[in-house]
Write a protein that holds these residues in place. Structure first.
Motif, PDB file in Angstrom:
ATOM      1  N   TYR A  99       0.805  -1.217   0.000  1.00 59.30           N
ATOM      2  CA  TYR A  99       0.000   0.000   0.000  1.00 59.30           C
ATOM      3  C   TYR A  99       0.836   1.264   0.000  1.00 59.30           C
ATOM      4  O   TYR A  99       0.346   2.314  -0.404  1.00 59.30           O
ATOM      5  CB  TYR A  99      -0.948   0.005   1.206  1.00 59.30           C
ATOM      6  N   ARG A 100       2.080   1.202   0.410  1.00 53.21           N
ATOM      7  CA  ARG A 100       2.933   2.397   0.430  1.00 53.21           C
ATOM      8  C   ARG A 100       3.585   2.678  -0.911  1.00 53.21           C
ATOM      9  O   ARG A 100       3.744   3.824  -1.298  1.00 53.21           O
ATOM     10  CB  ARG A 100       4.006   2.260   1.506  1.00 53.21           C
ATOM     11  N   THR A 101       4.007   1.619  -1.630  1.00 56.35           N
ATOM     12  CA  THR A 101       4.724   1.815  -2.890  1.00 56.35           C
ATOM     13  C   THR A 101       3.868   1.571  -4.124  1.00 56.35           C
ATOM     14  O   THR A 101       4.243   1.957  -5.220  1.00 56.35           O
ATOM     15  CB  THR A 101       5.939   0.870  -2.976  1.00 56.35           C
ATOM     16  N   GLY A 102       2.734   0.883  -3.956  1.00 59.66           N
ATOM     17  CA  GLY A 102       1.879   0.549  -5.091  1.00 59.66           C
ATOM     18  C   GLY A 102       2.323  -0.699  -5.835  1.00 59.66           C
ATOM     19  O   GLY A 102       1.729  -1.070  -6.838  1.00 59.66           O
ATOM     20  N   GLU A 103       3.361  -1.356  -5.357  1.00 58.50           N
ATOM     21  CA  GLU A 103       3.839  -2.577  -6.014  1.00 58.50           C
ATOM     22  C   GLU A 103       2.893  -3.737  -5.739  1.00 58.50           C
ATOM     23  O   GLU A 103       2.216  -3.772  -4.715  1.00 58.50           O
ATOM     24  CB  GLU A 103       5.238  -2.933  -5.529  1.00 58.50           C
ATOM     25  N   MET A 104       2.860  -4.685  -6.691  1.00 51.77           N
ATOM     26  CA  MET A 104       2.019  -5.865  -6.560  1.00 51.77           C
ATOM     27  C   MET A 104       2.781  -7.097  -7.017  1.00 51.77           C
ATOM     28  O   MET A 104       3.686  -7.006  -7.842  1.00 51.77           O
ATOM     29  CB  MET A 104       0.775  -5.738  -7.435  1.00 51.77           C
ATOM     30  N   SER A 105       2.389  -8.233  -6.478  1.00 55.93           N
ATOM     31  CA  SER A 105       2.875  -9.517  -6.959  1.00 55.93           C
ATOM     32  C   SER A 105       1.717 -10.496  -6.846  1.00 55.93           C
ATOM     33  O   SER A 105       0.754 -10.253  -6.119  1.00 55.93           O
ATOM     34  CB  SER A 105       4.090  -9.997  -6.168  1.00 55.93           C
ATOM     35  N   ILE A 106       1.796 -11.579  -7.585  1.00 52.57           N
ATOM     36  CA  ILE A 106       0.748 -12.591  -7.549  1.00 52.57           C
ATOM     37  C   ILE A 106       1.281 -13.794  -6.795  1.00 52.57           C
ATOM     38  O   ILE A 106       2.378 -14.273  -7.070  1.00 52.57           O
ATOM     39  CB  ILE A 106       0.314 -12.976  -8.971  1.00 52.57           C
ATOM     40  N   CYS A 107       0.491 -14.266  -5.834  1.00 54.63           N
ATOM     41  CA  CYS A 107       0.897 -15.391  -4.999  1.00 54.63           C
ATOM     42  C   CYS A 107      -0.074 -16.554  -5.191  1.00 54.63           C
ATOM     43  O   CYS A 107      -1.285 -16.346  -5.290  1.00 54.63           O
ATOM     44  CB  CYS A 107       0.908 -14.982  -3.528  1.00 54.63           C
ATOM     45  N   PHE A 108       0.470 -17.760  -5.225  1.00 54.78           N
ATOM     46  CA  PHE A 108      -0.352 -18.954  -5.390  1.00 54.78           C
ATOM     47  C   PHE A 108       0.366 -20.134  -4.767  1.00 54.78           C
ATOM     48  O   PHE A 108       1.547 -20.064  -4.444  1.00 54.78           O
ATOM     49  CB  PHE A 108      -0.679 -19.209  -6.867  1.00 54.78           C
ATOM     50  N   VAL A 109      -0.358 -21.231  -4.590  1.00 52.02           N
ATOM     51  CA  VAL A 109       0.196 -22.428  -3.960  1.00 52.02           C
ATOM     52  C   VAL A 109       0.713 -23.379  -5.027  1.00 52.02           C
ATOM     53  O   VAL A 109       0.002 -23.680  -5.987  1.00 52.02           O
ATOM     54  CB  VAL A 109      -0.871 -23.140  -3.098  1.00 52.02           C
ATOM     55  N   LEU A 110       1.952 -23.832  -4.868  1.00 56.53           N
ATOM     56  CA  LEU A 110       2.484 -24.937  -5.655  1.00 56.53           C
ATOM     57  C   LEU A 110       2.279 -26.188  -4.799  1.00 56.53           C
ATOM     58  O   LEU A 110       3.034 -26.433  -3.860  1.00 56.53           O
ATOM     59  CB  LEU A 110       3.966 -24.744  -5.966  1.00 56.53           C
ATOM     60  N   VAL A 111       1.222 -26.942  -5.090  1.00 59.79           N
ATOM     61  CA  VAL A 111       0.835 -28.064  -4.243  1.00 59.79           C
ATOM     62  C   VAL A 111       1.934 -29.124  -4.189  1.00 59.79           C
ATOM     63  O   VAL A 111       2.224 -29.663  -3.127  1.00 59.79           O
ATOM     64  CB  VAL A 111      -0.507 -28.664  -4.716  1.00 59.79           C
ATOM     65  N   LYS A 112       2.575 -29.421  -5.329  1.00 59.63           N
ATOM     66  CA  LYS A 112       3.623 -30.454  -5.339  1.00 59.63           C
ATOM     67  C   LYS A 112       4.792 -30.087  -4.444  1.00 59.63           C
ATOM     68  O   LYS A 112       5.413 -30.938  -3.831  1.00 59.63           O
ATOM     69  CB  LYS A 112       4.102 -30.721  -6.763  1.00 59.63           C
ATOM     70  N   LYS A 113       5.121 -28.794  -4.372  1.00 63.87           N
ATOM     71  CA  LYS A 113       6.216 -28.347  -3.504  1.00 63.87           C
ATOM     72  C   LYS A 113       5.714 -27.989  -2.110  1.00 63.87           C
ATOM     73  O   LYS A 113       6.506 -27.692  -1.228  1.00 63.87           O
ATOM     74  CB  LYS A 113       6.927 -27.138  -4.120  1.00 63.87           C
ATOM     75  N   GLU A 114       4.394 -27.972  -1.949  1.00 63.78           N
ATOM     76  CA  GLU A 114       3.768 -27.617  -0.681  1.00 63.78           C
ATOM     77  C   GLU A 114       4.252 -26.262  -0.176  1.00 63.78           C
ATOM     78  O   GLU A 114       4.627 -26.091   0.978  1.00 63.78           O
ATOM     79  CB  GLU A 114       3.987 -28.714   0.363  1.00 63.78           C
ATOM     80  N   GLN A 115       4.231 -25.262  -1.085  1.00 60.04           N
ATOM     81  CA  GLN A 115       4.691 -23.914  -0.765  1.00 60.04           C
ATOM     82  C   GLN A 115       3.807 -22.882  -1.438  1.00 60.04           C
ATOM     83  O   GLN A 115       3.218 -23.130  -2.490  1.00 60.04           O
ATOM     84  CB  GLN A 115       6.106 -23.680  -1.282  1.00 60.04           C
ATOM     85  N   VAL A 116       3.764 -21.700  -0.825  1.00 59.78           N
ATOM     86  CA  VAL A 116       3.205 -20.521  -1.477  1.00 59.78           C
ATOM     87  C   VAL A 116       4.359 -19.833  -2.188  1.00 59.78           C
ATOM     88  O   VAL A 116       5.434 -19.658  -1.602  1.00 59.78           O
ATOM     89  CB  VAL A 116       2.568 -19.553  -0.458  1.00 59.78           C
TER      90      VAL A 116
END
Length: 154
Positions: A99-116
């Motif tokens: 919210y301060r810089t306006g930057e964005m990224s997309i996050c999702f789950v890699l189920v095989k690696k069991e990680q976000v």
């Protein structure tokens, strides 16, 4: 004056406790048939996720399956982060926003690696790759866009 000092200290402690209680934000994945919830640390930007899972052995009510931070989902520079879900009913990921810089990224789950995992943070003012086209087919979509050309006369 001495009587007010304990009151001020109590108010400061209460404010600190409420700030600590509000250090995470939770957003469900927009995918209509997915029971996944994302969590972001509002100061560090670290993203994790949990969802319901069936417990195949021993019956019971099931279990909570959680995914820790993987590539790009770990702590970022301290700032003011949040999560925003799209309205796409088949989208399993969410946007992490600064919210301060306006930057964005997309996050999702890699189920095989069991990680976000999250893409690198970017903003609309960020430089694009010189050879990357601004128009053309969108990866993952078959066929042309249904949006008519803009700015011309019909």
């Amino acid at each position: 004056m001495i009587v007010r000092l304990p009151v001020l200290a109590a108010c400061a402690a209460l404010h600190a406790a409420s700030a600590a209680a509000a250090s995470f934000e939770f957003v469900p994945a927009p995918q209509a048939d997915l029971n996944r919830m994302y969590r972001v640390d509002k100061v560090t930007g670290e993203v994790t996720s949990c969802q319901y899972g069936l417990q195949e052995v021993g019956g019971g009510i099931g279990l909570t399956v959680c995914f820790g931070p993987g590539e790009g989902a770990g702590s970022q520079a301290p700032s003011e982060y949040g999560l925003v879900a799209t309205h796409h009913t088949r989208e399993a990921g969410v946007f992490r926003v600064n919210y301060r810089t306006g930057e964005m990224s997309i996050c999702f789950v890699l189920v095989k690696k069991e990680q976000v995992v999250c893409t690198q943070q970017a903003s609309a003012s960020a430089e694009r790759v010189p050879d990357a086209p601004l128009t053309g087919p969108v990866p993952g979509r078959a066929g042309a866009s249904a949006t008519p050309p803009q700015g011309g006369r019909p």
